[in-house]
Design a protein around this motif. Structure first.
Motif, PDB file in Angstrom:
ATOM      1  N   UNK A 109       4.169  47.133 -18.252  1.00 46.44           N
ATOM      2  CA  UNK A 109       5.002  47.312 -19.244  1.00 46.44           C
ATOM      3  C   UNK A 109       4.527  46.753 -20.384  1.00 46.44           C
ATOM      4  N   UNK A 110       5.647  47.190 -21.664  1.00 44.30           N
ATOM      5  CA  UNK A 110       5.153  46.902 -22.978  1.00 44.30           C
ATOM      6  C   UNK A 110       7.131  46.703 -23.669  1.00 44.30           C
ATOM      7  N   UNK A 111       6.962  45.905 -24.255  1.00 41.21           N
ATOM      8  CA  UNK A 111       7.628  45.432 -24.750  1.00 41.21           C
ATOM      9  C   UNK A 111       7.370  44.828 -26.228  1.00 41.21           C
ATOM     10  N   UNK A 112       8.795  44.545 -27.016  1.00 41.23           N
ATOM     11  CA  UNK A 112       9.005  43.794 -28.458  1.00 41.23           C
ATOM     12  C   UNK A 112       9.610  43.617 -28.851  1.00 41.23           C
ATOM     13  N   UNK A 113      10.136  42.525 -28.506  1.00 38.73           N
ATOM     14  CA  UNK A 113      11.657  42.071 -28.764  1.00 38.73           C
ATOM     15  C   UNK A 113      11.917  41.125 -29.964  1.00 38.73           C
ATOM     16  N   UNK A 114      10.683  41.558 -31.344  1.00 42.04           N
ATOM     17  CA  UNK A 114      11.041  41.516 -32.346  1.00 42.04           C
ATOM     18  C   UNK A 114       9.436  42.480 -33.269  1.00 42.04           C
ATOM     19  N   UNK A 115      10.120  42.775 -34.219  1.00 43.07           N
ATOM     20  CA  UNK A 115       8.994  44.079 -35.027  1.00 43.07           C
ATOM     21  C   UNK A 115       7.359  42.713 -34.456  1.00 43.07           C
ATOM     22  N   UNK A 116       7.163  41.936 -34.728  1.00 39.27           N
ATOM     23  CA  UNK A 116       5.826  40.821 -35.184  1.00 39.27           C
ATOM     24  C   UNK A 116       5.525  40.327 -33.909  1.00 39.27           C
ATOM     25  N   UNK A 135       1.297  34.133 -36.978  1.00 42.63           N
ATOM     26  CA  UNK A 135       1.561  32.978 -35.624  1.00 42.63           C
ATOM     27  C   UNK A 135       2.985  32.559 -35.277  1.00 42.63           C
ATOM     28  N   UNK A 136       3.814  32.608 -36.318  1.00 43.35           N
ATOM     29  CA  UNK A 136       5.407  32.406 -35.999  1.00 43.35           C
ATOM     30  C   UNK A 136       5.163  33.348 -34.757  1.00 43.35           C
ATOM     31  N   UNK A 137       5.368  35.096 -34.836  1.00 44.65           N
ATOM     32  CA  UNK A 137       5.339  36.163 -33.961  1.00 44.65           C
ATOM     33  C   UNK A 137       4.856  35.729 -32.842  1.00 44.65           C
ATOM     34  N   UNK A 138       3.467  35.266 -32.891  1.00 44.10           N
ATOM     35  CA  UNK A 138       3.307  34.705 -31.807  1.00 44.10           C
ATOM     36  C   UNK A 138       3.481  33.541 -30.816  1.00 44.10           C
ATOM     37  N   UNK A 139       4.238  33.106 -31.400  1.00 43.98           N
ATOM     38  CA  UNK A 139       4.741  31.420 -30.669  1.00 43.98           C
ATOM     39  C   UNK A 139       5.725  31.758 -30.170  1.00 43.98           C
ATOM     40  N   UNK A 140       7.283  32.981 -31.005  1.00 40.13           N
ATOM     41  CA  UNK A 140       8.126  33.843 -30.099  1.00 40.13           C
ATOM     42  C   UNK A 140       7.637  33.876 -28.733  1.00 40.13           C
ATOM     43  N   UNK A 141       6.617  35.257 -29.282  1.00 46.11           N
ATOM     44  CA  UNK A 141       6.218  35.755 -28.696  1.00 46.11           C
ATOM     45  C   UNK A 141       6.398  35.428 -26.649  1.00 46.11           C
ATOM     46  N   UNK A 142       5.469  34.088 -26.814  1.00 43.67           N
ATOM     47  CA  UNK A 142       4.532  32.849 -25.653  1.00 43.67           C
ATOM     48  C   UNK A 142       6.018  32.382 -25.182  1.00 43.67           C
ATOM     49  N   UNK A 143       7.277  32.309 -26.034  1.00 37.96           N
ATOM     50  CA  UNK A 143       8.411  31.687 -25.150  1.00 37.96           C
ATOM     51  C   UNK A 143       8.554  32.290 -24.827  1.00 37.96           C
ATOM     52  N   UNK A 144       8.894  33.544 -24.947  1.00 30.04           N
ATOM     53  CA  UNK A 144       9.862  34.611 -24.613  1.00 30.04           C
ATOM     54  C   UNK A 144       9.225  35.414 -23.274  1.00 30.04           C
ATOM     55  N   UNK A 218       8.439  28.602 -30.787  1.00 31.11           N
ATOM     56  CA  UNK A 218       8.526  28.899 -29.632  1.00 31.11           C
ATOM     57  C   UNK A 218       9.933  28.955 -28.347  1.00 31.11           C
ATOM     58  N   UNK A 219      10.275  27.638 -28.796  1.00 36.15           N
ATOM     59  CA  UNK A 219      11.911  27.943 -28.688  1.00 36.15           C
ATOM     60  C   UNK A 219      12.695  29.235 -28.834  1.00 36.15           C
ATOM     61  N   UNK A 220      13.098  29.511 -29.772  1.00 30.54           N
ATOM     62  CA  UNK A 220      13.395  30.665 -30.058  1.00 30.54           C
ATOM     63  C   UNK A 220      13.239  31.442 -29.247  1.00 30.54           C
ATOM     64  N   UNK A 221      11.949  32.134 -28.881  1.00 31.32           N
ATOM     65  CA  UNK A 221      12.025  32.667 -27.998  1.00 31.32           C
ATOM     66  C   UNK A 221      11.900  32.953 -26.951  1.00 31.32           C
ATOM     67  N   UNK A 222      12.364  31.564 -25.950  1.00 29.22           N
ATOM     68  CA  UNK A 222      13.462  31.073 -24.810  1.00 29.22           C
ATOM     69  C   UNK A 222      14.711  31.669 -25.225  1.00 29.22           C
ATOM     70  N   UNK A 223      15.124  31.376 -26.214  1.00 33.98           N
ATOM     71  CA  UNK A 223      16.735  31.625 -26.158  1.00 33.98           C
ATOM     72  C   UNK A 223      16.494  32.769 -26.797  1.00 33.98           C
ATOM     73  N   UNK A 224      16.114  33.338 -27.037  1.00 34.69           N
ATOM     74  CA  UNK A 224      16.133  35.146 -27.536  1.00 34.69           C
ATOM     75  C   UNK A 224      16.152  35.800 -26.109  1.00 34.69           C
TER      76      UNK A 224
END
Length: 227
Positions: A109-116, A135-144, A218-224
């Motif tokens: 599977x491939x997904x992009x929860x936000x553009x970065x 780095x922000x996008x990577x941490x967001x993706x890690x949380x997601x 990271x938390x923003x990714x979880x919440x997303x």
């Protein structure tokens, strides 16, 4: 499941991370790009720790487990029979490849929860490979990705860290004892938790602020994912 705020319980995502140079899009890189040689890992029982109602019903009815729920268990269990005398070939047999990227033809599977950020999972074990342009996008993706695989477990540990496991998971004696022990070791209230965040930058400078930024993303990714 509510939104996550305040102190974040650190959970290791069962995946690999790659920050792409600034200015690039979060494109998926070829297998092995910017990866050091020969890293391997194992995560018993498997990457997927999520169970929904349909999956729970299937397990209770006939024992069918969700995909990637236990597909690393046998590797881990059989390792105990390989010692002494474990050699390099044995390591490659009992631990899975953790090279950056997914091998050709093995993308599940491939997904992009936000553009970065782009998250690619391999078909062998469902491991998330996370690509971010920042780095922000990577941490967001890690949380997601962590929330996709471990959301309930994150919430269990969050309540355990607040000595509230019994209230969350039930008042079994073991849960009550764990809460009592946690309160003896770290009797923090909510203002104490918040103070740790508020003082991080002042006390630790740029490193403290970087940690805060990582936690917030990271938390923003979880919440997303929850949203």
């Amino acid at each position: 499941m509510g939104r996550f705020t305040g102190v974040v319980t650190a959970i290791a995502v069962a995946g690999v991370l790659l920050v792409i140079p600034a200015g690039a899009s979060a494109d998926v890189q070829p297998y092995g790009t910017n990866s050091a040689c020969c890293f391997r890992d194992i995560l018993p029982p498997g990457t997927n720790g999520r169970v929904n109602i349909a999956e729970l019903g299937a397990f209770l009815a006939n024992g069918t487990r969700p995909k990637h729920n236990d597909d690393q268990r046998d590797l881990y269990e059989n390792l105990v029979f390989a010692v002494p005398g474990l050699d390099q070939a044995g390591v490659e047999h009992f631990f899975k490849d953790s090279t950056f990227g997914v091998q050709p033809g093995k993308t599940e599977s491939t997904e992009s929860p936000r553009p970065d950020v782009t998250i690619v999972r391999d078909s062998d074990f469902g491991v998330p490979h996370i690509y971010g342009t920042t780095r922000a996008g990577t941490m967001f993706g890690t949380g997601y990705a962590t929330a996709e695989d471990r959301l309930f477990f994150i919430d269990v540990l969050r309540h355990a860290g607040r000595a509230q496991l019994a209230a969350f998971a039930g008042g079994a004696e073991s849960n009550r004892e764990m809460d009592e022990e946690q309160w003896r070791l770290a009797p923090y209230n909510e203002s104490d938790f918040q103070a740790q965040l508020d003082n991080a930058a002042a006390r630790y400078g740029t490193k403290g602020q970087a940690l805060l930024d990582d936690l917030h993303n990271y938390t923003a990714g979880i919440n997303a994912y929850i949203a």
